[in-house]
Design an enzyme around this catalytic site. Sequence first.
Site, short mmCIF file in Angstrom:
data_model
loop_
_atom_site.label_atom_id
_atom_site.label_comp_id
_atom_site.label_asym_id
_atom_site.label_seq_id
_atom_site.Cartn_x
_atom_site.Cartn_y
_atom_site.Cartn_z
N ALA A 11 -56.49 59.68 53.50
CA ALA A 11 -57.28 58.69 54.53
C ALA A 11 -58.80 58.96 54.76
CB ALA A 11 -56.47 58.55 55.43
N SER A 38 -58.83 66.79 49.32
CA SER A 38 -58.45 65.81 48.13
C SER A 38 -57.59 66.27 47.24
CB SER A 38 -60.00 65.63 47.57
OG SER A 38 -59.96 64.58 46.35
N CYS A 42 -48.43 64.14 46.85
CA CYS A 42 -47.10 63.47 46.06
C CYS A 42 -46.70 64.07 44.93
CB CYS A 42 -47.58 61.96 45.65
SG CYS A 42 -48.48 61.03 47.09
N TYR A 61 -60.75 65.85 43.48
CA TYR A 61 -62.23 65.98 43.60
C TYR A 61 -62.55 67.22 44.60
CZ TYR A 61 -62.92 61.19 42.00
OH TYR A 61 -62.88 60.05 41.31
N VAL A 80 -61.30 70.66 64.52
CA VAL A 80 -61.68 70.06 65.37
C VAL A 80 -60.43 70.37 66.60
CG1 VAL A 80 -61.95 67.76 66.58
CG2 VAL A 80 -62.77 68.30 64.16
N ASN A 284 -54.46 55.69 51.62
CA ASN A 284 -55.65 55.33 51.05
C ASN A 284 -56.11 53.97 51.43
OD1 ASN A 284 -56.42 57.17 48.90
ND2 ASN A 284 -54.44 57.19 48.52
N TYR A 404 -40.51 38.02 29.98
CA TYR A 404 -39.30 38.52 29.47
C TYR A 404 -39.41 38.77 28.00
CZ TYR A 404 -35.30 38.18 26.29
OH TYR A 404 -34.16 38.46 25.43
C1 LIG Z 1 -44.05 66.44 49.09
C2 LIG Z 1 -44.51 65.10 49.23
C3 LIG Z 1 -44.46 63.96 48.27
C4 LIG Z 1 -45.12 62.63 48.70
N1 LIG Z 1 -44.81 61.67 47.84
C5 LIG Z 1 -45.38 60.48 48.03
C6 LIG Z 1 -45.25 59.33 47.11
O1 LIG Z 1 -44.50 59.76 46.02
N2 LIG Z 1 -45.75 58.22 47.37
C7 LIG Z 1 -46.48 58.23 48.69
O2 LIG Z 1 -47.09 57.16 48.94
N3 LIG Z 1 -46.60 59.00 49.39
C8 LIG Z 1 -46.08 60.34 49.27
N4 LIG Z 1 -46.24 61.32 50.07
C9 LIG Z 1 -47.00 61.14 51.36
C10 LIG Z 1 -48.53 60.99 51.25
O3 LIG Z 1 -48.88 62.70 50.54
C11 LIG Z 1 -49.29 61.18 52.50
O4 LIG Z 1 -48.79 59.82 53.15
C12 LIG Z 1 -50.59 61.21 52.41
O5 LIG Z 1 -51.19 62.64 52.05
C13 LIG Z 1 -51.25 60.96 53.74
O6 LIG Z 1 -52.70 61.22 53.99
P1 LIG Z 1 -53.50 61.41 55.21
O7 LIG Z 1 -54.99 61.78 54.63
O8 LIG Z 1 -53.23 60.31 56.09
O9 LIG Z 1 -53.11 62.80 55.72
P2 LIG Z 1 -52.94 64.24 55.03
O10 LIG Z 1 -52.62 64.27 53.85
O11 LIG Z 1 -51.82 64.97 55.98
O12 LIG Z 1 -54.19 65.06 55.46
C14 LIG Z 1 -54.56 65.02 56.86
C15 LIG Z 1 -55.54 66.10 56.63
O13 LIG Z 1 -56.16 66.50 58.10
C16 LIG Z 1 -56.48 67.72 58.43
N5 LIG Z 1 -56.42 67.76 59.70
C17 LIG Z 1 -55.54 67.54 60.89
N6 LIG Z 1 -55.94 67.96 61.80
C18 LIG Z 1 -57.11 68.56 61.95
C19 LIG Z 1 -58.25 68.88 62.76
N7 LIG Z 1 -57.88 68.97 64.26
N8 LIG Z 1 -59.26 69.30 62.33
C20 LIG Z 1 -59.71 69.09 61.24
N9 LIG Z 1 -58.64 68.92 60.12
C21 LIG Z 1 -57.58 68.53 60.68
C22 LIG Z 1 -55.25 68.40 57.78
O14 LIG Z 1 -55.46 69.77 57.41
C23 LIG Z 1 -54.83 67.55 56.47
O15 LIG Z 1 -55.42 68.10 55.46
C24 LIG Z 1 -45.89 62.72 49.69
C25 LIG Z 1 -46.00 63.95 50.79
C26 LIG Z 1 -45.38 64.84 50.34
C27 LIG Z 1 -45.72 66.03 51.28
#
Ligand SMILES: Cc1cc2nc3c(=O)[nH]c(=O)nc-3n(C[C@H](O)[C@H](O)[C@H](O)COP(=O)(O)OP(=O)(O)OC[C@H]3O[C@@H](n4cnc5c(N)ncnc54)[C@H](O)[C@@H]3O)c2cc1C
Length: 428
Positions: A11, A38, A42, A61, A80, A284, A404
Amino acid sequence: MRLLVIGGVAAGLSAATRARRVDPSLEIVVLEKGADISYGACGLPYYLEGRVRRAGQLIVYTAEYFRQERDIAVRTGARVVSISHPRREVVLDGGEHTHYDRLVIATGARPRTADFEGATLPHVFTLHTLRDAERLKAYLRDQQPQRALVIGAGYIGLETADALRRNGLAVTVVEQSPHVLGRADAELTKAVRERLERFRVELQLNTRISDVSGRELVILATGLRPNVEIAAEAGVEVGRTGAIRVDEHMQTNLPGVYAAGDCAEALHLVTGRPAYIPLGTTANKMGRVAGANAAGRRERFGGVVGTAILNIFGMGVAFSGLAVDQAQREGFSPVSARITAHSRAGYFGGKPITVELVADAGTHRLLGGSVWGENGVEGRINVIATALHNRMRVEDLEQLDLAYAPPFSTVWDPVLIAAQQLSNKQRR
Ligand SMILES: Cc1cc2nc3c(=O)[nH]c(=O)nc-3n(C[C@H](O)[C@H](O)[C@H](O)COP(=O)(O)OP(=O)(O)OC[C@H]3O[C@@H](n4cnc5c(N)ncnc54)[C@H](O)[C@@H]3O)c2cc1C
């Protein structure tokens, strides 16, 4: 004008990238507390399994790429600890204060581990970050455990069980509820159980474990908790789901502050209410909208219908929208039909595929569906998801002109067969 983004994965980086496209003059800084940015979480189960050979292959990246190609500063090791919105600044754990004009909170979620005695012991793991996967891989290599206990039969638990079994471990999955994947569906649970048993993975339902000490290897996969604490302390409103409340522009209740991804709620288009369904696809999309709007646009994120898919030992399992029990709880009068047909012509290696559709008895509006089988699952669930997005009725679904030819389908697509059956039921 300075945009700060907290969180450097799906995100957060989607937001930063989109903001850059919208406004080339914006100063953009991403703060990530971890060492990695990055990466595709999944893919972690496939790294654990060995199909993805190096963890680095999951990194899309680098920070250097963002700096050079997108003029975005990505700082790792930058946690943070608080946000002061009146002063428009965040504080990092080393005490540094950093100013923002606009803020995107993309802090993700964390695995729920607090309920377990022994959760911090060295044989207990979660599979959430790249580091988790690397630690678990190293444990498998160095300790050579023979058996593993996976707690939680959600998609992460089941994918992890698959990966560990393929590494030769004897795997047991325990789940406190009577069903898998959070869907109260006895047929789906039966299909998953049969698949697991065929690959000699034991599934124990209705089993609650609270103490994980004194075992060989334990994976905790019991769901996620959104990281909302620093946001909530700053006055950002949290919804009933426990995640950050946002409007369709990904704006929180604080002006100039947006939230996206696993820390935020999304509008569920079938129920019309906010839901917490943390997934990478959604993160995303939300991030993209948050970034555009933080940079001055007025874009909207339409919402989700709760579509998910996973692979369990070669069987695709997917669902979208509401199951029958969820539909009842939401005040609908659900009627459902389930069929098993062929995914494609038998002479092209067609395999059984099961499709269930759920609709409202009064309005005939489609409310949800599930699909499982060895091939052709993704195409069918995506038709169902599209129909849900468009609030289609079963009779509309029945009329769809789906592709189909024998290598791909049968002349009556399984989704259409299920729609016909459901229509017949509704006519009765
Ligand atoms: C094993 C696994 C398999 C998955 N398979 C799928 C799939 O097949 N299909 C699918 O759609 N989704 C899947 N997902 C889910 C997907 O990976 C997550 O929904 C996605 O990564 C969420 O992105 P995000 O950026 O919201 O959060 P995150 O990826 O959790 O990133 C958030 C980031 O914020 C950072 N952060 C948090 N607090 C702070 C702070 N206070 N200061 C600075 N940085 C901070 C964290 O360190 C982290 O790196 C899977 C997840 C896992 C774990």
